[in-house]
Design an enzyme around this catalytic site. Structure first.
Site, PDB file in Angstrom:
ATOM      1  N   ALA A 120      -2.326  -5.672  -0.192  1.00 52.71           N
ATOM      2  CA  ALA A 120      -1.174  -5.878  -0.160  1.00 52.71           C
ATOM      3  C   ALA A 120      -0.841  -6.522   1.135  1.00 52.71           C
ATOM      4  O   ALA A 120      -1.105  -5.924   2.392  1.00 52.71           O
ATOM      5  CB  ALA A 120      -0.480  -4.654  -0.320  1.00 52.71           C
ATOM      6  N   GLU A 142      -7.364   1.188   3.472  1.00 53.90           N
ATOM      7  CA  GLU A 142      -5.739   1.380   4.267  1.00 53.90           C
ATOM      8  C   GLU A 142      -5.874   2.111   5.089  1.00 53.90           C
ATOM      9  O   GLU A 142      -4.848   2.231   5.893  1.00 53.90           O
ATOM     10  CB  GLU A 142      -5.395   2.212   2.730  1.00 53.90           C
ATOM     11  CG  GLU A 142      -5.073   1.259   1.615  1.00 53.90           C
ATOM     12  CD  GLU A 142      -6.076   0.985   0.696  1.00 53.90           C
ATOM     13  OE1 GLU A 142      -6.103   0.567  -0.340  1.00 53.90           O
ATOM     14  OE2 GLU A 142      -7.361   1.379   1.274  1.00 53.90           O
ATOM     15  N   GLU A 153      -8.436  -2.524  -6.181  1.00 52.27           N
ATOM     16  CA  GLU A 153      -7.732  -1.981  -7.299  1.00 52.27           C
ATOM     17  C   GLU A 153      -7.441  -2.885  -8.555  1.00 52.27           C
ATOM     18  O   GLU A 153      -7.543  -2.479  -9.405  1.00 52.27           O
ATOM     19  CB  GLU A 153      -6.370  -1.217  -6.857  1.00 52.27           C
ATOM     20  CG  GLU A 153      -6.701  -0.054  -5.676  1.00 52.27           C
ATOM     21  CD  GLU A 153      -5.609   0.516  -4.944  1.00 52.27           C
ATOM     22  OE1 GLU A 153      -5.588   1.727  -4.784  1.00 52.27           O
ATOM     23  OE2 GLU A 153      -4.803  -0.236  -4.482  1.00 52.27           O
ATOM     24  N   GLY A 168      -5.923  -2.974  -2.466  1.00 54.39           N
ATOM     25  CA  GLY A 168      -5.101  -3.521  -3.617  1.00 54.39           C
ATOM     26  C   GLY A 168      -5.912  -4.366  -4.406  1.00 54.39           C
ATOM     27  O   GLY A 168      -5.866  -4.688  -5.721  1.00 54.39           O
TER      28      GLY A 168
END
Length: 255
Positions: free
Chosen positions: A64, A133, A113, A110
C-alpha cells in the site's frame, strides 16, 4: 487516469496494476478501480479465467502506498483503509472464476495479500515475497495473517512478519505457495488460463465453491452459494418465477 486496467482476450480477463513508478503500490483510487473490475468480470459469463498481473519487472505490488494512508486518523485507517482493502480482496478470493496471480516481481505486504487472494500463483525466479509492515510501524491488514495462514506454515509467516525476512521464488515453490517458477510468468499463466476454456465453466465454478466451503470463515457464504446455484437450475424455481409474473398460485413439482 486509471492505474488498474481490465483487458479481455480469448475469454481470459486480465486485471493489471499500472503504477510501476511506485512499484504498483496501492492507492485509494486503485482499490476502487480493482473493485469495479472485479464486479465487471463476475458479470461476464464468457470469462473462464482471470489473471491478476502488473506492469514493470521490479514488482508485482509493493503493498500500500504510504501516502495513501500515512495521514489517516486511527479511526479512518481502521474503518476505511483496512476494511475496504479487506472487503475488496475478499471479493477477489470469492470470485466465481479461477484466478492466477502473475508475480513478475516482488510481492510485499498488500501485494502478497493480493496474490494470496488468487487461486494459484506463477512467480519469476528473481521475485520475492515479504510482509514488511513492521518496518513502518503497522501490521498486515488485508488478510496477511489470516488467508495467508492457510497457504503458508505459521513459522514462515512469522519469519516474514516478525523478523522482516524475504522468501525467494524457489522456496515459495517448495512451500506450495506458487504453482510454478518461470522466467516468463505471464506466458506460463496464460497457458494455464487457456486450459480453462476447454473445461465446463459451471463445473469449475461449483468446484471452487465446494473447495472454499471447507473453510471455516467462508463456509456460510459458500453453502448459500451452492444452494442458490442448485435451486436456480430447478423446475420449481422456474415455476415460482412464472407464477409470480402470471399472478397465480404456483404448482411446484419438486423437480
Amino acid at each position: 487516469m486509471s492505474a488498474v486496467h481490465l483487458e479481455i482476450r480469448d475469454r481470459i480477463a486480465e486485471i493489471r496494476l499500472d503504477n510501476p513508478a511506485k512499484l504498483n503500490a496501492f492507492t485509494v483510487e486503485m482499490l476502487g478501480q480493482l473493485a469495479t473490475h472485479l464486479d465487471t468480470v463476475e458479470r461476464l459469463g464468457a470469462i473462464t479465467c482471470v489473471l491478476v498481473a502488473a506492469e514493470g519487472e521490479r514488482a508485482f505490488c509493493a503493498g500500500a502506498d504510504i501516502n495513501g494512508w500515512g495521514d489517516l486518523s486511527p479511526a479512518e485507517f481502521a474503518r476505511h483503509w483496512v476494511r475496504d482493502g479487506h472487503r475488496i480482496f475478499d471479493r477477489l478470493a470469492r470470485l466465481s472464476k479461477p484466478t492466477i496471480a502473475v508475480l513478475n516481481g516482488h510481492a510485499f505486504g498488500g501485494g502478497l495479500e493480493l496474490a494470496a487472494a488468487c487461486d494459484i500463483r506463477v512467480m519469476a525466479p528473481r521475485a520475492t515475497i515479504a510482509l514488511p509492515e513492521a518496518q513502518v510501524g503497522i501490521v498486515p491488514g488485508w488478510s496477511g495473517t489470516q488467508r495467508l495462514a492457510r497457504l503458508l506454515p505459521e513459522a514462515v509467516i512469522k519469519e516474514m512478519a516478525l523478523f522482516g525476512r524475504r522468501i525467494g521464488a524457489e522456496r515459495a515453490l517448495q512451500l506450495g505457495f506458487v504453482a510454478e517458477v518461470a522466467d516468463d510468468p505471464r506466458e506460463v499463466a496464460e497457458a494455464i488460463a487457456m486450459k480453462t476454456t476447454e473445461l465446463s465453466p459451471r463445473a469449475v465454478e461449483i468446484g471452487k465453491f465446494m473447495i472454499h466451503a471447507g473453510r471455516g470463515e467462508d463456509q456460510a457464504a459458500m453453502v448459500e452459494a451452492l444452494g442458490s446455484a442448485a435451486i436456480a437450475a430447478s423446475a420449481d424455481r422456474n415455476e415460482g418465477v412464472s407464477a409470480f409474473r402470471d399472478k397465480r398460485k404456483p404448482a411446484f413439482s419438486g423437480q
